[in-house]
Scaffold this active site. Structure first.
Site, PDB file in Angstrom:
ATOM      1  N   LEU A  59       0.835  -1.202   0.000  1.00 53.51           N
ATOM      2  CA  LEU A  59       0.000   0.000   0.000  1.00 53.51           C
ATOM      3  C   LEU A  59       0.869   1.252   0.000  1.00 53.51           C
ATOM      4  CD1 LEU A  59      -2.791   1.393   0.303  1.00 53.51           C
ATOM      5  CD2 LEU A  59      -2.556   1.107   2.786  1.00 53.51           C
ATOM      6  N   TYR A  60       1.914   1.233   0.835  1.00 57.76           N
ATOM      7  CA  TYR A  60       2.805   2.383   0.920  1.00 57.76           C
ATOM      8  C   TYR A  60       4.120   1.974   1.566  1.00 57.76           C
ATOM      9  CZ  TYR A  60       1.639   2.624   5.916  1.00 57.76           C
ATOM     10  OH  TYR A  60       1.475   2.327   7.245  1.00 57.76           O
ATOM     11  N   THR A  78       8.139   6.293   6.288  1.00 58.29           N
ATOM     12  CA  THR A  78       9.204   7.298   6.160  1.00 58.29           C
ATOM     13  C   THR A  78      10.144   7.320   7.357  1.00 58.29           C
ATOM     14  OG1 THR A  78       7.740   8.990   7.126  1.00 58.29           O
ATOM     15  CG2 THR A  78       7.748   8.778   4.716  1.00 58.29           C
ATOM     16  N   GLY A  79      10.124   6.285   8.193  1.00 59.04           N
ATOM     17  CA  GLY A  79      10.969   6.256   9.379  1.00 59.04           C
ATOM     18  C   GLY A  79      12.324   5.615   9.128  1.00 59.04           C
ATOM     19  N   HIS A 123      -3.762  -2.667  -2.798  1.00 61.97           N
ATOM     20  CA  HIS A 123      -3.634  -3.236  -1.452  1.00 61.97           C
ATOM     21  C   HIS A 123      -2.832  -4.540  -1.423  1.00 61.97           C
ATOM     22  CE1 HIS A 123      -5.479  -4.464   2.584  1.00 61.97           C
ATOM     23  NE2 HIS A 123      -5.036  -3.245   2.775  1.00 61.97           N
ATOM     24  N   LYS A 177       0.119  -7.126  -1.077  1.00 61.73           N
ATOM     25  CA  LYS A 177       1.369  -7.143  -0.299  1.00 61.73           C
ATOM     26  C   LYS A 177       2.166  -8.381  -0.728  1.00 61.73           C
ATOM     27  CE  LYS A 177      -1.225  -4.186   1.897  1.00 61.73           C
ATOM     28  NZ  LYS A 177      -1.766  -4.424   3.209  1.00 61.73           N
ATOM     29  N   ASP A 205      14.559 -12.494  -6.190  1.00 49.92           N
ATOM     30  CA  ASP A 205      14.968 -13.556  -7.105  1.00 49.92           C
ATOM     31  C   ASP A 205      13.851 -14.588  -7.219  1.00 49.92           C
ATOM     32  OD1 ASP A 205      17.333 -12.305  -7.731  1.00 49.92           O
ATOM     33  OD2 ASP A 205      18.520 -13.390  -6.262  1.00 49.92           O
TER      34      ASP A 205
END
Length: 544
Positions: free
Chosen positions: A124-125, A128-129, A218, A220, A225
């Site tokens: 999804l995203y 930023t940590g 959505h 994941k 490889d």
């Protein structure tokens, strides 16, 4: 008084698809060229133009081993799934159930660093940590190493994220990846999927914080490889530390990895492409998701994505790897496990996962047991009807309010845990009214300082104490998963007793951190739901 009347009509139109269609056509013409963000939070109601979808800690299970069922039994029971999707035979010893966020995180870092041909990541995203930055650093390390090789750099990195969630705020997923894209332009691809349903006036009015409620990418899937992790976890620090999810690692399973690489490429081809200057463009010949015609975009996207599923099935038929006779066994040597990829993209007209899930729930007989979990207990009406009308025993695990990801959130989002209390109470009331308390049990996951995001199911056949099938991936079994978002999961069917034991342990550990719901649960003061929350619950069910 005109404005209030307008908003009242808008709310009344929530369940009218006809009004939604008119709204979309008008705003397409007026705002096709507009690309703005922002807006007042009072306009949160603008997206609501959709039709609604027509034993404390010890959990008892049946006794016996699924392995005793034998290959022929499993073949007969689940052969029908191969009619819908490709099926990949793999050794059960190559599949490993990961159990903690840290294990998930470390597995990704280690495999990114050693990848030689490809790193493909769909989420999804990207957060930023610091932990997310370390993931990016691992990609940089691998790309630098590939350039230092004597031959032409072979490593390719492809990232697929959602446009709305990945673009939120000044520092976001895009800014995290731009340095890599600028340095390794020829080896790096970042695709940002934009739902075709967020367009026109709707796109102009809905605030950034809420625009993802219309629909998102959505899926994941994290591929290195020939190995791949399928999960429900995003690439964000809480998913690496204290947000419980599910994760399965398929090691050296090239056919499965190839399929998901091609699937991510297909979705990427119909997505916006991030450029080194932070602009976005569409690939040549592709329809724009919100500036182009809605039907044309969906048709092109559906064709491109279905090519992946159809090609995989044809390839299997030509190679003789598909299940093609009633008396052929599941296994070839050590290949004692089947993997079925299930895709759900209803905005694009693809609903394979929905069809397979409905069949599984329908076929679950009186002597079967299904353990079903979702971080957000919001079964569609169809799924709920199947659970209440089925013969199988159900143990449903969901988040208690305190471990709901929205617990303590500001504004409207802060009411979401209470709305899920109301949904659970309504469901439990139906269970009691039908006298099914002995067959359908509801559990709440509780763990201090953690949140709960696990989803999927474990399927126990008659008389077995180990599951022979699991569903694992991104779908939540709710309205959004079925109708709004792009989802993917895998069904794993196995006769490998070691893998069955892993699945059993995974299920038991999750349920050991739960308590069973009873009538008294909803009578506690902390489970009181305010009237206004009850009134907006139908809207929350459709968008969260």
């Amino acid at each position: 008084m005109a404005a209030p009347m307008s908003w009242r009509r808008l709310v009344y139109s929530v369940y009218s698809p006809a009004v939604a269609g008119v709204f979309t056509r008008i705003t397409d013409r007026l705002f096709r060229a507009r690309d703005r963000t922002g807006g007042s939070s009072v306009l949160l109601l603008a997206p609501l133009l959709a039709e609604a979808d027509p034993a404390p800690r010890h959990v008892m299970r049946p006794s016996g081993s699924a392995g005793a069922q034998g290959t022929d039994g499993l073949c007969a029971h689940f052969r029908w799934m191969a009619e819908h999707v490709p099926v990949f035979r793999v050794p059960g010893t190559h599949i490993h159930i990961l159990t903690s966020p840290d294990q998930f995180y470390q597995a990704m870092k280690a495999r990114i660093k050693t990848a030689k041909r490809r790193v493909v990541m769909a989420s999804l995203y990207l957060g930023t940590g610091q932990l997310e930055q370390e993931l990016v650093d691992c990609m940089e390390e691998a790309l630098v190493r590939s350039q230092d090789s004597a031959h032409t750099p072979d490593l390719r990195v492809s990232i697929l994220l959602d446009y709305t969630r990945g673009s939120r705020g000044q520092v976001n997923s895009r800014t995290m990846l731009l340095p890599l894209l600028q340095r390794f332009t020829s080896q790096m691809r970042v695709s940002l999927y934009h739902t075709p349903d967020l367009r026109g006036l709707l796109r102009l009015l809905v605030p950034q914080r809420f625009n993802e409620t219309i629909g998102v990418q959505h899926i994941k899937a994290y591929l290195f490889d020939d190995s791949i992790i399928i999960s429900g976890a995003n690439l964000s620090d809480s998913y690496f530390t204290n947000r419980q999810d599910r994760y399965v690692l398929l090691e050296n399973c090239r056919e499965v990895a190839d399929f998901f690489s091609e699937l991510v490429d297909a979705v990427g081809d119909v997505s916006l492409q991030l450029q080194p200057d932070d602009s976005v463009t569409m690939m040549e010949g592709m329809v724009h998701p919100y500036k182009g015609n809605r039907q044309d975009f969906s048709a092109v996207a559906r064709k491109r994505i279905m090519e992946v599923l159809n090609t995989a099935q044809i390839r299997q038929q030509l190679s003789g790897r598909s299940e093609d006779s009633e008396d052929e066994g599941m296994s070839e040597g050590e290949e004692d496990t089947w993997v079925f990829p299930l895709v759900q993209m209803k905005p694009l007209g693809i609903q394979v996962d929905e069809q397979v899930t409905q069949r599984l729930l329908t076929d679950a007989g009186p002597d079967s047991t299904v353990f079903l979990t979702s971080g957000y207990f919001n079964l569609t009406r169809t799924y709920m009807r199947m659970v209440l009308g089925a013969g199988a025993s159900y143990r449903i695990l969901t988040a208690s309010p305190e471990v709901n990801g929205f617990f303590g959130a500001k504004g409207v989002a802060g009411a979401i845990p209470a709305a899920y209390i109301h949904i659970a109470r309504q469901f439990y009331k139906q269970v009691c009214q039908l006298g099914q308390q002995d067959r359908v049990h509801l559990h709440e996951y509780q763990r201090p300082q953690w949140t709960f995001h696990a989803k999927g199911l474990w399927y126990y056949l008659q008389g077995q104490d180990r599951p022979c099938l699991t569903l694992i991936g991104s779908p939540n079994f709710g309205y959004r998963s079925v109708h709004r978002d792009l989802e993917a999961q895998i069904a794993i069917v196995t006769e490998n007793e070691e893998l069955q034991a892993q699945l059993q342990e995974e299920q038991e550990v999750l349920y050991q951190s739960s308590t069973e719901v009873s009538t008294s649960t909803f009578e506690r003061p902390d489970r009181h739901v305010k009237l206004w929350v009850k009134l907006v619950t139908p809207l929350i069910k459709n968008f969260f």
